[in-house]
Design a protein around this motif. Structure first.
Motif, PDB file in Angstrom:
ATOM      1  N   LYS A 494       0.832  -1.215   0.000  1.00 40.30           N
ATOM      2  CA  LYS A 494       0.000   0.000   0.000  1.00 40.30           C
ATOM      3  C   LYS A 494       0.865   1.263   0.000  1.00 40.30           C
ATOM      4  O   LYS A 494       0.474   2.285  -0.574  1.00 40.30           O
ATOM      5  CB  LYS A 494      -1.009  -0.005   1.152  1.00 40.30           C
ATOM      6  N   GLY A 498       0.720   3.909  -2.844  1.00 38.61           N
ATOM      7  CA  GLY A 498       0.487   5.310  -2.489  1.00 38.61           C
ATOM      8  C   GLY A 498       1.514   6.218  -3.144  1.00 38.61           C
ATOM      9  O   GLY A 498       1.192   7.315  -3.621  1.00 38.61           O
ATOM     10  N   ASN A 499       2.747   5.741  -3.193  1.00 40.91           N
ATOM     11  CA  ASN A 499       3.815   6.529  -3.829  1.00 40.91           C
ATOM     12  C   ASN A 499       3.718   6.519  -5.349  1.00 40.91           C
ATOM     13  O   ASN A 499       4.498   7.179  -6.028  1.00 40.91           O
ATOM     14  CB  ASN A 499       5.186   6.001  -3.397  1.00 40.91           C
ATOM     15  N   HIS A 500       2.771   5.780  -5.849  1.00 42.70           N
ATOM     16  CA  HIS A 500       2.552   5.707  -7.294  1.00 42.70           C
ATOM     17  C   HIS A 500       1.608   6.812  -7.782  1.00 42.70           C
ATOM     18  O   HIS A 500       1.357   6.946  -8.978  1.00 42.70           O
ATOM     19  CB  HIS A 500       1.930   4.345  -7.620  1.00 42.70           C
ATOM     20  N   LYS A 501       1.107   7.586  -6.840  1.00 41.49           N
ATOM     21  CA  LYS A 501       0.129   8.637  -7.145  1.00 41.49           C
ATOM     22  C   LYS A 501       0.570   9.534  -8.301  1.00 41.49           C
ATOM     23  O   LYS A 501      -0.183   9.754  -9.257  1.00 41.49           O
ATOM     24  CB  LYS A 501      -0.052   9.491  -5.881  1.00 41.49           C
ATOM     25  N   GLU A 505      -1.193  10.050 -11.959  1.00 41.53           N
ATOM     26  CA  GLU A 505      -1.659  11.378 -12.369  1.00 41.53           C
ATOM     27  C   GLU A 505      -0.950  11.865 -13.626  1.00 41.53           C
ATOM     28  O   GLU A 505      -1.578  12.438 -14.518  1.00 41.53           O
ATOM     29  CB  GLU A 505      -1.538  12.368 -11.202  1.00 41.53           C
ATOM     30  N   PRO A 513      -9.539   7.146  -5.729  1.00 40.80           N
ATOM     31  CA  PRO A 513      -8.598   7.525  -4.660  1.00 40.80           C
ATOM     32  C   PRO A 513      -8.961   6.867  -3.325  1.00 40.80           C
ATOM     33  O   PRO A 513      -9.346   7.540  -2.365  1.00 40.80           O
ATOM     34  CB  PRO A 513      -8.758   9.047  -4.601  1.00 40.80           C
ATOM     35  N   VAL A 517      -5.488   3.673   0.968  1.00 40.37           N
ATOM     36  CA  VAL A 517      -4.130   3.782   0.412  1.00 40.37           C
ATOM     37  C   VAL A 517      -3.509   5.102   0.872  1.00 40.37           C
ATOM     38  O   VAL A 517      -4.144   6.154   0.757  1.00 40.37           O
ATOM     39  CB  VAL A 517      -4.180   3.752  -1.136  1.00 40.37           C
ATOM     40  N   TRP A 519      -1.867   7.727  -0.099  1.00 38.27           N
ATOM     41  CA  TRP A 519      -1.401   8.429  -1.304  1.00 38.27           C
ATOM     42  C   TRP A 519      -0.387   9.505  -0.928  1.00 38.27           C
ATOM     43  O   TRP A 519      -0.600  10.259   0.023  1.00 38.27           O
ATOM     44  CB  TRP A 519      -2.584   9.066  -2.041  1.00 38.27           C
ATOM     45  N   LYS A 520       0.669   9.577  -1.687  1.00 41.69           N
ATOM     46  CA  LYS A 520       1.724  10.530  -1.348  1.00 41.69           C
ATOM     47  C   LYS A 520       2.454  10.976  -2.608  1.00 41.69           C
ATOM     48  O   LYS A 520       2.786  10.151  -3.452  1.00 41.69           O
ATOM     49  CB  LYS A 520       2.707   9.801  -0.429  1.00 41.69           C
ATOM     50  N   SER A 521       2.709  12.264  -2.710  1.00 38.82           N
ATOM     51  CA  SER A 521       3.520  12.750  -3.827  1.00 38.82           C
ATOM     52  C   SER A 521       4.981  12.566  -3.496  1.00 38.82           C
ATOM     53  O   SER A 521       5.426  12.968  -2.425  1.00 38.82           O
ATOM     54  CB  SER A 521       3.259  14.242  -4.040  1.00 38.82           C
TER      55      SER A 521
END
Ligand code: NAG
Length: 530
Positions: A494, A498-501, A505, A513, A517, A519-521
């Motif tokens: 996960k 999340g780092n795949h955001k 995009e 979303p 998960v 989510w993280k830039s």
């Protein structure tokens, strides 16, 4: 930031010392090390060495045999817009020099789809036994680069790749998605986008559900009314559509270039209203039903007793086989509720023989296990484990698509605006947290050829809808097919997902979303500058 400021001075000192080589080993910035990269599916083995290779204005992509040239070009087409560099593609120089990316075929890698990606400070080598493996090595390299490369615009003057060795190969040979183009029709460009996106995650099959009650989607020259009439409807009464044979061949080729095999399905003897509406002689009462725009299942059947039915399927499979290079044709076989079993069995027996006569192997939904399966026939488990086990008892292999886990048309939860929930709500963790070989007692790894994740499209009308249901679940399903079970764990996955955001995009994917998960830039380039 600090490093960036000092970097030019550092270089000047190096040049002053006339010891460029030793300075070159001290790269200015290192992307997050390989072990922490956000690769999906997770590679089998990652050995990070903590430095970086810089793709620069000298970098070329070099290949040693002609069959590899298209893969080298594919990689160059990703790198050129991202770097602004020329990135020439050429046959390997006799004396290898620094700064390049090499693609080589070698017997030292044994797995058909496996590869080794070796990144050193002075260059990258991708090795594989077959072109498919090189293509997957290229996809891994792509994910080692910052997500912004996916935008197709210039990212920065330097692209850094973390050094190390990745050794990788898939657990299962069949890793696919099914797209139902019958309930709602999707044109060639939409199908190509699906192919592009699947290839990033090393999926290698696209199963196209080409016929159903609501529409017939593939031109068959010997039965033209199938598309002329039967192609003109879809769920909700829209105008439908179909692929000409030229368009179908174009899809097949586009997929092939991305190492994806098209598996075409003509569903029978049920799910055939569009065919019956086009050719009333296929119906036992000889009458053409109305075109159907609803979402019920299980009400139609080809007439099992009429010889014309077998002429029909012989012609259809003959034309389809001739334009399908892949080894499989799917004959459906699901939900033939109005076909008694005593008729269903001989029908499936005969349909299998017709497909094999045209040089293809059969896949069918799990109900076909009631019939006498030919040795190469594959049973696609969607609903009943007992059917799949019955198939195994006859020596068949199983393709895993249990609706409670792998159906991409299932809603994530009760408020998901599109999708169905007759089998389950499938949140992102639930789509990931299962295993093909332990899902059903009696079906073990040696019985399984892989995974197929179906997207039925009763409620799916646009590309945005497709993306919303497919992403991000398909990344987890791709990992289920690729990565050994012992190396999969939701809590670790996960974070990677999340780092795949940024990548989702940058690819402009309308993903769901999920709140499960984190989510993280993340910016691979700037994250860990030393
Ligand atoms: C099943 C049907 C399919 C339908 C789907 C919706 C199979 C093999 N058959 O009832 O036609 O679109 O569910 O989830 O899945």
């Amino acid at each position: 930031m600090k490093n960036k400021i000092f970097y030019p001075y550092f270089l000047i000192i190096c040049i002053g010392l006339v010891s460029l080589t030793s300075c070159e080993t001290k790269k200015p910035a290192i992307p997050r090390d390989l072990a922490k990269q956000q690769l999906i599916p997770k590679p089998v083995n990652v050995n990070a060495t903590g430095s970086s290779f810089e793709i620069n204005g000298n970098t070329s992509i070099q290949y040693q045999s002609d069959e590899v040239q298209p893969i080298a070009t594919y990689l160059a087409e990703i790198l050129r817009p991202a770097t602004g560099f020329e990135i020439p593609v050429k046959v390997m120089d006799s004396k290898p020099s620094s700064d390049h990316i090499f693609l080589t075929l070698t017997d030292s890698i044994t797995s058909n789809e496996g590869y080794e990606l070796i990144t050193k400070e002075n260059g990258i080598v991708i090795k594989a036994n077959k072109p498919a493996g090189l293509f997957y090595g290229v996809q891994t390299l792509r994910q080692l680069l910052p997500a912004s490369i996916e935008k197709g615009t210039k990212v920065s003057d330097t692209l850094l790749v973390a050094t190390g060795i990745i050794t990788d190969s898939p657990s299962y040979g069949y890793r696919g998605v099914m797209l139902d183009v019958s309930r709602h029709f999707f044109g060639v460009d939409d199908v190509k986008r699906v192919i592009d996106l699947l290839s990033i995650y090393k999926m290698n099959r696209l199963h196209l559900h080409l016929s159903d009650d609501q529409g017939w989607r593939i031109e068959i020259k010997s039965w033209p009314n199938l598309t002329k009439h039967g192609g003109s409807s879809e769920v909700g009464g829209g105008e439908g559509g179909f692929y000409t044979q030229e368009q179908y061949k174009d899809i097949v080729k586009y997929a092939q270039d991305r190492f994806i095999t098209i598996v075409p399905e003509i569903d029978m003897p049920g799910h055939t209203n569009a065919a019956l509406a086009s050719y009333p002689e296929l119906n036992c009462n000889g009458k053409a039903p109305e075109l159907y725009h609803g979402t019920n299942v299980g009400f139609s059947t080809l007439c099992i007793d009429k010889e014309i039915t077998y002429k029909f399927i012989d012609d259809v499979f003959g034309e389809l086989a001739a334009m399908t290079p892949g080894e499989y044709i799917h004959i459906g076989g699901d939900e033939s509720h109005v076909t008694p079993l005593k008729d269903f069995i001989p029908f499936i027996n005969r349909a299998q023989k017709i497909v094999e006569k045209h040089g293809k192997k059969v896949i069918g939904w799990d109900e076909i296990a009631h019939a006498e399966l030919l040795p190469n026939t594959v049973v696609q488990y969607w609903s009943k484990g007992e059917n799949a086990i019955k198939g195994i008892g006859q020596g068949a292999k199983v393709l895993m698509s249990p609706a409670t886990k792998a159906y991409l048309d299932m809603q994530y939860d009760s408020i998901t605006p599109i999708g169905l929930h007759w089998a389950a709500y499938i949140e992102v963790d639930e789509a990931y947290n299962w295993d093909l070989a332990t899902f059903e007692e009696g079906i073990s790894k040696e019985n399984i050829i892989g995974i197929d994740a179906p997207l039925w499209t009763e409620t799916v009308q646009t590309m945005d809808d497709i993306e919303y249901l497919v992403f991000p679940r398909v990344l987890g399903l791709a990992e289920i097919g690729w990565t050994p079970t012992s190396q999969r764990n939701w809590n670790e996955y996960k974070v990677r997902l999340g780092n795949h955001k940024d990548r989702l995009e940058a690819l402009d994917i309308n993903y769901y979303p999920s709140t499960r998960v984190p989510w993280k830039s993340v910016s691979v380039q700037n994250d860990s500058i030393i």
